[in-house]
Design an enzyme around this catalytic site. Sequence first.
Site, PDB file in Angstrom:
ATOM      1  N   ASP A   1       0.828  -1.201   0.000  1.00 49.57           N
ATOM      2  CA  ASP A   1       0.000   0.000   0.000  1.00 49.57           C
ATOM      3  C   ASP A   1       0.866   1.255   0.000  1.00 49.57           C
ATOM      4  OD1 ASP A   1      -2.334  -1.673   0.412  1.00 49.57           O
ATOM      5  OD2 ASP A   1      -1.502  -1.957   2.410  1.00 49.57           O
TER       6      ASP A   1
ATOM      7  N   ARG B   1       1.362   1.159  -4.365  1.00 48.67           N
ATOM      8  CA  ARG B   1       0.104   1.764  -4.803  1.00 48.67           C
ATOM      9  C   ARG B   1       0.040   3.260  -4.527  1.00 48.67           C
ATOM     10  NH1 ARG B   1      -3.204  -3.111  -2.228  1.00 48.67           N
ATOM     11  NH2 ARG B   1      -2.717  -4.643  -3.822  1.00 48.67           N
TER      12      ARG B   1
ATOM     13  N   HIS C   1      -4.042  -2.918   6.312  1.00 49.66           N
ATOM     14  CA  HIS C   1      -3.654  -3.393   4.985  1.00 49.66           C
ATOM     15  C   HIS C   1      -4.857  -3.762   4.115  1.00 49.66           C
ATOM     16  CE1 HIS C   1      -1.202  -5.221   1.916  1.00 49.66           C
ATOM     17  NE2 HIS C   1      -1.815  -6.388   2.083  1.00 49.66           N
TER      18      HIS C   1
ATOM     19  N   MET D   1       3.817  -8.257  -4.617  1.00 46.15           N
ATOM     20  CA  MET D   1       4.072  -8.608  -3.221  1.00 46.15           C
ATOM     21  C   MET D   1       5.498  -9.108  -3.037  1.00 46.15           C
ATOM     22  SD  MET D   1       0.522 -10.297  -1.875  1.00 46.15           S
ATOM     23  CE  MET D   1       0.347 -11.485  -3.187  1.00 46.15           C
TER      24      MET D   1
END
Length: 184
Positions: free
Chosen positions: A17, A21, A45, A96
């Site tokens: 995050d 992002r 999260h 990830m």
Amino acid sequence: MGDKFDLKKLMGVTMLDAVSRANTFVAEVMSHNPREVVVPVVGGHARVTILPLLSQVKLPCSFTQKEIEYLTDRMENGGIEVVKAKYGAGSATLSMVDLYLKFADACLKGLRGDASIVECTFVATHVTELPFFASKVRLGRCGVDEVYGLGPLNKYERMGLEKAKKELEGVLRKVLALCRSKDS
């Protein structure tokens, strides 16, 4: 739980995050390189627990209310966006893995004694009344050397904080009950 774990070394990865992002989405709106943008993301999260602190973006900028709402929604729903883009046939696995590597690298730099390693991570904290909360931290030789406060929040962020805390409180209650039952 405190007897079995050193809470200064127990951290949850929220970098997907914070690093990927948030920085990417804000850079897109600002027409900047994502590597030049640092957006603190606190809370948790998932969905409403993700609280980007757009008033504290590292690069002087300002956003309209419409941009703030757009960016916040996009960050909260970024994982869903990836799954939809893959037609439900996958997740953000490569993102990830890349961010776990960056997180591990930041931890190792801190343990090595490098100065000023600051990341957003899910930690035991007193930043809010919750026992755990994703916060900006300075990493060091012993794990988390310092947990930073939230800093000044605007009205929109204060409202988001209350929503995030309410959601996290329920999640944490379940997780801590599960941990206690496994300790028995």
